[in-house]
Design an enzyme around this catalytic site. Structure first.
Site, PDB file in Angstrom:
ATOM      1  N   ASN A   1       4.995   3.322   3.635  1.00 17.17           N
ATOM      2  CA  ASN A   1       6.224   2.633   3.224  1.00 17.17           C
ATOM      3  C   ASN A   1       7.387   3.483   3.725  1.00 17.17           C
ATOM      4  OD1 ASN A   1       8.347   1.324   2.016  1.00 17.17           O
ATOM      5  ND2 ASN A   1       7.613   1.561  -0.085  1.00 17.17           N
TER       6      ASN A   1
ATOM      7  N   ARG B   1       4.211  -1.523   4.519  1.00 20.69           N
ATOM      8  CA  ARG B   1       5.076  -2.384   3.726  1.00 20.69           C
ATOM      9  C   ARG B   1       6.291  -2.733   4.590  1.00 20.69           C
ATOM     10  NH1 ARG B   1       8.735  -1.273  -1.721  1.00 20.69           N
ATOM     11  NH2 ARG B   1       9.343  -3.452  -1.968  1.00 20.69           N
TER      12      ARG B   1
ATOM     13  N   ASP C   1       7.133  -8.169   1.976  1.00 26.17           N
ATOM     14  CA  ASP C   1       7.613  -8.459   0.624  1.00 26.17           C
ATOM     15  C   ASP C   1       7.854  -9.948   0.409  1.00 26.17           C
ATOM     16  OD1 ASP C   1       7.657  -5.778  -0.118  1.00 26.17           O
ATOM     17  OD2 ASP C   1       9.622  -5.942  -1.064  1.00 26.17           O
TER      18      ASP C   1
ATOM     19  N   HIS D   1       8.554  -8.372 -12.741  1.00 18.24           N
ATOM     20  CA  HIS D   1       8.494  -7.041 -12.124  1.00 18.24           C
ATOM     21  C   HIS D   1       9.784  -6.324 -12.502  1.00 18.24           C
ATOM     22  CE1 HIS D   1       7.492  -4.146  -8.768  1.00 18.24           C
ATOM     23  NE2 HIS D   1       8.789  -3.928  -8.910  1.00 18.24           N
TER      24      HIS D   1
ATOM     25  N   GLY E   1      14.536  -1.826  -9.476  1.00 14.51           N
ATOM     26  CA  GLY E   1      14.766  -3.163  -8.937  1.00 14.51           C
ATOM     27  C   GLY E   1      13.958  -4.133  -9.774  1.00 14.51           C
TER      28      GLY E   1
ATOM     29  N   GLY F   1       7.649  -0.222 -13.572  1.00 15.95           N
ATOM     30  CA  GLY F   1       7.987   0.899 -14.450  1.00 15.95           C
ATOM     31  C   GLY F   1       8.436   0.517 -15.847  1.00 15.95           C
TER      32      GLY F   1
ATOM     33  N   GLU G   1       5.758  -2.151 -17.582  1.00 13.37           N
ATOM     34  CA  GLU G   1       4.494  -1.577 -18.038  1.00 13.37           C
ATOM     35  C   GLU G   1       4.655  -0.592 -19.190  1.00 13.37           C
ATOM     36  OE1 GLU G   1       2.378   0.136 -14.708  1.00 13.37           O
ATOM     37  OE2 GLU G   1       3.026  -1.506 -13.410  1.00 13.37           O
TER      38      GLU G   1
ATOM     39  N   GLU H   1       0.887  -1.843  -5.674  1.00 17.15           N
ATOM     40  CA  GLU H   1       1.302  -2.422  -4.397  1.00 17.15           C
ATOM     41  C   GLU H   1       0.569  -1.790  -3.219  1.00 17.15           C
ATOM     42  OE1 GLU H   1       5.763  -3.491  -4.353  1.00 17.15           O
ATOM     43  OE2 GLU H   1       5.582  -2.026  -5.966  1.00 17.15           O
TER      44      GLU H   1
END
Length: 402
Positions: free
Chosen positions: A7, A95, A152, A212, A216, A334, A337, A388
């Site tokens: 990435n 990615r 993405d 998600h 972000g 983050g 979860e 991911e």
């Protein structure tokens, strides 16, 4: 079979080497401050295991090539390496931010694919050039090892026109491809598959809302296993309130500020992308700091939290209407979860949608998918850890095996 996942950012590069048989991470790391006087490489061997070992190097990395050369040295080091040589790498998964309408699924990288990535640089000026640089570095350092681009935007390519088009003159779409593309698609796809497994339902029968939530944030409405709407737009700026991004605002605010404050286009862009969101409202963009401030009575922190939660609740309602039937609301990333406070506030007073949370289940920490809904909840409320990198690695293998 080992897959290297890359990435690449404008001045950084994250990587993982994954053994596909065990789905275990052999090593992982991050190179930062590429192109600056002093760079940093943090490399972990067997991360998140009892035998984890960390190596940190601080030295100049003039470019991505030099950074990845050092990574290859660490991966194949006679003493500390996790493989003997580069020939043990089956594929490299990249990615990539934006593949537009041309790329609807993961693809083996060739000149055509690189051309598409270049074509979309105007819409992804920060990420697409860096992603392309990562691909070209891999081609130079790993000759003969196939590269696969995982985009993405892929997962959201199943949205109908009524969802992805903006109510602007249609010629702008036809001439410039101005439309909603959506992002975080690799994460949304991964948790959608995991949710279907958890619920014991075929993928093409699940209707879910995926959230998600990290620095972000984005949400997706998934009908029969396919995305039909999402919160992010032509860029990752649209939609939910985020760490430093504003999300949805009246577009007229931008020319108004440019006129009244004398902002340039670049300054207005920086304001919305890097100085807004949670940070703009309360001065903090880490939700853990915001919770601590709320505990101390910080009114701006409380306002920021309330605004953040309110946006998520609104989109759950909108996506519920779009789907008609919802099997589960899924939290990931983050905040999603790990933040039981945000989850609790999002699910508060959602009885009208058949959503009810079990307060005790919500507080339990686990690295496994779990249902935190109350027994009387008609809709499952799931926490599904995203991965991911593993999704990218699996996509790379699937593309190459046909």
């Amino acid at each position: 079979m080992n897959v290297l996942v890359i990435n690449a950012g404008s001045s950084s590069c994250k990587y993982q080497l994954i053994n596909m048989e065990s789905e275990g991470v052999l090593c992982a790391g991050l190179v930062e401050r590429i192109g600056e006087a002093t760079g940093k490489l943090a490399h972990k061997i067997a991360p998140d295991t009892d035998s984890e070992e960390k190596i940190v190097l601080e030295q100049p990395f003039p470019n991505h090539v030099e950074a990845m050369k050092k990574v290859v040295e660490l991966i194949t080091d006679p003493e500390k390496g996790v493989i003997k040589d580069k020939s043990e790498i089956y594929a490299i998964g990249h990615r990539v931010l934006l593949g537009g309408e041309e790329i609807k699924e993961s693809v083996k990288i060739d000149e055509w694919a690189k051309g598409v990535i270049r074509d979309y640089i105007p819409l992804g000026p920060l990420h697409n050039p860096a992603n392309l640089a990562g691909i070209e570095v891999a081609e130079e350092l790993f000759p003969g090892v196939p590269s696969v681009g995982v985009f993405d935007t892929e997962f959201h390519q199943t949205m109908p026109a009524k969802a992805y088009l903006y109510p602007l003159p249609l010629e702008l779409y036809e001439e410039m491809k101005i439309r909603r593309y959506g992002f975080h698609g690799t994460s949304h796809r991964y948790v959608t598959k995991k949710t279907a497994e958890f619920l014991g339902k075929p993928l093409d029968e699940v209707n879910i809302i995926t959230c998600h939530l990290g620095n972000g944030c984005s949400m997706a409405a998934v009908k029969n296993g396919k995305c039909v709407d999402t919160t992010m737009g032509i860029t990752p700026l649209e939609g939910l309130m985020m760490g430093t991004r504003c999300g949805d605002i009246d577009p007229a605010i931008v020319p108004f500020l440019m006129e009244k404050k004398g902002l340039t286009t670049a300054e207005a862009d920086t304001l919305m992308n890097k100085q807004s969101g949670l940070k703009g409202v309360c001065g903090m963009n880490d939700m853990r700091d915001i919770h601590a401030a709320v505990e101390k009575g910080d009114e701006k922190a409380k306002l920021a939290l309330d605004m953040f939660v309110y946006r998520i609740k609104k989109y759950i309602g909108a996506f519920y209407a779009a789907l008609g039937r919802v099997d589960a609301v899924v939290f990931t990333a983050g905040i999603g979860e790990n933040d039981d406070i945000v989850r609790a506030e999002v699910c508060e007073n959602m009885d009208v949608f058949g959503i009810a949370l079990d307060a005790e289940k919500n507080k339990i920490r686990s690295g496994e998918p779990r249902n935190i809904a109350a027994e009387n909840s008609k809709v499952a409320v799931l926490v599904v850890p995203t991965n991911e990198e593993l999704e990218i690695a699996q996509a790379a293998v699937n593309v190459l095996k046909g």
